[in-house]
Design a protein around this motif. Structure first.
Motif, PDB file in Angstrom:
ATOM      1  N   LEU A  62      10.949  -6.197  19.479  1.00 39.96           N
ATOM      2  CA  LEU A  62      12.214  -5.642  19.000  1.00 39.96           C
ATOM      3  C   LEU A  62      12.749  -6.450  17.832  1.00 39.96           C
ATOM      4  O   LEU A  62      13.280  -5.900  16.860  1.00 39.96           O
ATOM      5  CB  LEU A  62      13.224  -5.605  20.146  1.00 39.96           C
ATOM      6  N   ALA A  63      12.606  -7.765  17.914  1.00 45.77           N
ATOM      7  CA  ALA A  63      13.047  -8.617  16.807  1.00 45.77           C
ATOM      8  C   ALA A  63      12.249  -8.303  15.544  1.00 45.77           C
ATOM      9  O   ALA A  63      12.797  -8.266  14.433  1.00 45.77           O
ATOM     10  CB  ALA A  63      12.891 -10.091  17.186  1.00 45.77           C
ATOM     11  N   GLN A  64      10.952  -8.058  15.701  1.00 41.73           N
ATOM     12  CA  GLN A  64      10.103  -7.741  14.552  1.00 41.73           C
ATOM     13  C   GLN A  64      10.462  -6.381  13.953  1.00 41.73           C
ATOM     14  O   GLN A  64      10.451  -6.210  12.724  1.00 41.73           O
ATOM     15  CB  GLN A  64       8.634  -7.779  14.969  1.00 41.73           C
ATOM     16  N   ALA A  65      10.805  -5.421  14.808  1.00 46.15           N
ATOM     17  CA  ALA A  65      11.226  -4.105  14.312  1.00 46.15           C
ATOM     18  C   ALA A  65      12.445  -4.254  13.423  1.00 46.15           C
ATOM     19  O   ALA A  65      12.537  -3.634  12.348  1.00 46.15           O
ATOM     20  CB  ALA A  65      11.533  -3.172  15.483  1.00 46.15           C
ATOM     21  N   ASN A  66      13.385  -5.079  13.861  1.00 49.24           N
ATOM     22  CA  ASN A  66      14.596  -5.289  13.075  1.00 49.24           C
ATOM     23  C   ASN A  66      14.283  -6.038  11.785  1.00 49.24           C
ATOM     24  O   ASN A  66      14.886  -5.781  10.740  1.00 49.24           O
ATOM     25  CB  ASN A  66      15.628  -6.060  13.902  1.00 49.24           C
ATOM     26  N   GLU A  67      13.322  -6.957  11.850  1.00 49.59           N
ATOM     27  CA  GLU A  67      12.961  -7.715  10.657  1.00 49.59           C
ATOM     28  C   GLU A  67      12.341  -6.808   9.597  1.00 49.59           C
ATOM     29  O   GLU A  67      12.617  -6.945   8.401  1.00 49.59           O
ATOM     30  CB  GLU A  67      11.995  -8.841  11.025  1.00 49.59           C
ATOM     31  N   TYR A  68      11.513  -5.853  10.014  1.00 47.30           N
ATOM     32  CA  TYR A  68      10.974  -4.880   9.063  1.00 47.30           C
ATOM     33  C   TYR A  68      12.122  -4.161   8.343  1.00 47.30           C
ATOM     34  O   TYR A  68      12.091  -3.980   7.118  1.00 47.30           O
ATOM     35  CB  TYR A  68      10.106  -3.839   9.779  1.00 47.30           C
ATOM     36  N   SER A  69      13.139  -3.755   9.104  1.00 47.57           N
ATOM     37  CA  SER A  69      14.288  -3.066   8.499  1.00 47.57           C
ATOM     38  C   SER A  69      15.042  -3.984   7.550  1.00 47.57           C
ATOM     39  O   SER A  69      15.458  -3.564   6.460  1.00 47.57           O
ATOM     40  CB  SER A  69      15.229  -2.553   9.596  1.00 47.57           C
TER      41      SER A  69
END
Length: 428
Positions: free
Chosen positions: A361-368
């Motif tokens: 989930l943290a990585q998903a937000n980082e992509y954004s």
């Protein structure tokens, strides 16, 4: 007389102060949040109390019982004291509640978002609701194994680079002691990952091109070549014979957990099992997007979606609307508050929100945060979803057993014609 005058003066001053305080409290408004997630109630009560202690603004959180949100919302909106913050989680709900949705376009809370992917708009262009948490899926990668194979996560930027890495690992599987991809079993316990989630690669790009806002009666299959690209990569760069996938019985999670493969398609919900059951190092896990050969995909993020979207009540007083928006901004920017919320919600699509412990989930937000586009959940539009997927699985099994052009045509027919058939069945 002089004493009486002084007493009266003091009384007047006191009353003035009381009225002034009352007016001040009224001016700053209050918040009534009708919560959608029962499992988060305890945390939200804590967050509300914290905000009131810090600001003096009253915040009431009422949590609807599981499965009763729509009925509860309807009942509460009929009361004198209506929710100022509520959930409008899909386009159908926007149609129902549009008149109650304050236009969040250009507001302080909208300016804190790191993506527009989870925003819902009314027919008149009003920004009706905005996502506050979401789930995500993609290709989970064991970075430790990747590096043992002589590659790095930074190499993989698109389909061509993913293909080169996967084929190299598969060619050296005996030497390395692990393969590229886990099994792609097509039994009921696993096929949804491909007929549902992987199909999202083709559906997302078509929905983006054609600007879907509701389930279309027909689809074109514009990106089925790209779907084939990634499916071929999966099934031909694994330890398992593609012809055996139809019968299933494989355990891809265990294969990945036991370090038998570098790549495993699944979602953020796998985090606990991989870290707690198989003791994989979360620092060595990375989720990457569905790279499948679409132009510009180096700018892709993960497949993410939600029905958890905040709306502000347009029929509330101006003071309550302002108080509610201020509260929302505080929740996603205050380190203490956003950490509490990340613990119960997971990833929140806001620039300054605390990162959740779940690395995916943290990585998903980082992509954004890096400006990558989110592959939103277009598979949610699927008509008669179980029947459509069953037809697709059957065709994919035929193709896996014999990877011919004719058999792939069967997959394309199941994808495109199957959609039209199921749409008619669902709407007649």
């Amino acid at each position: 007389m002089k004493k009486l005058f002084v007493v009266l003066l003091v009384a007047v001053v006191a009353l003035t102060a009381v009225f002034a305080q009352s007016a001040s409290e009224s001016a700053k408004g209050s918040v009534y949040w009708l919560n959608f997630k029962p499992e988060s109630d305890a945390t939200l009560q804590q967050v509300a109390k914290l905000y009131t202690e810090k600001t003096g603004v009253a915040v009431k959180v009422v949590t609807a019982a599981s499965g009763s949100y729509n009925a509860t919302l309807t009942a509460e909106m009929d009361k004198a004291s209506k929710p100022t913050l509520f959930v409008v989680g899909n386009q159908a709900a926007v149609g129902t509640w549009a008149d109650y949705c304050y236009d969040l376009k250009g507001t302080k809370i909208a300016n804190e978002l790191n993506t527009d992917a989870f925003n819902l708009y009314a027919a008149d262009g009003k920004l009706a609701s905005i996502g506050y948490c979401y789930e995500t899926f993609g290709i989970i990668t064991n970075v430790e194994l990747l590096e043992k194979a002589g590659h790095s996560i930074s190499e993989i930027k698109d389909f061509a680079s993913l293909k080169a890495v996967a084929e190299d690992i598969h060619a050296r599987a005996k030497e390395l002691g692990f393969d590229a991809f886990t099994s792609s079993g097509m039994d009921g316990s696993s096929s949804w990952r491909f007929s549902g989630h992987l199909a999202n690669a083709a559906l997302f790009y078509e929905s983006r091109d054609d600007k879907w806002t509701e389930c279309p009666a027909t689809i074109k299959g514009t990106y089925l070549k790209n779907f084939k690209n990634i499916w071929d990569l999966y099934i031909n760069n694994s330890a398992y014979d593609p012809a055996t996938l139809a019968t299933g019985g494989y355990d891809a999670e265990a294969e990945f957990g036991k370090k038998q493969a570098v790549f495993y398609q699944n979602g953020n919900w796998e985090y606990d099992a991989l870290v707690n059951n198989y003791h994989l190092d979360p620092a060595k896990l990375q989720m990457i997007p569905f790279y499948c050969g679409v132009a510009g995909e180096e700018n892709a993020g993960l497949n993410s979606g939600t029905e958890n979207c905040w709306a502000v009540n347009a029929k509330a007083s101006k003071a309550d609307i302002e108080a509610t928006i201020d509260f929302m901004v505080w929740m996603v920017t205050d380190p203490e508050a956003s950490k509490l919320l990340a613990g119960t919600f997971g990833s929140m699509p806001y620039k300054k929100a605390a990162a959740p412990d779940n690395v995916f989930l943290a990585q998903a937000n980082e992509y954004s945060n890096q400006g990558k586009y989110t592959m939103t959940w277009a598979f949610n539009y699927t008509p008669n979803v179980d029947s459509w997927r069953a037809g697709l699985v059957s065709a994919m099994n035929q193709y896996d057993a014999a990877q011919t052009d004719a058999n792939w045509k069967t997959v394309e027919t199941a994808f495109v014609q199957g959609w039209a058939t199921q749409y008619k069945a669902a709407n007649n």
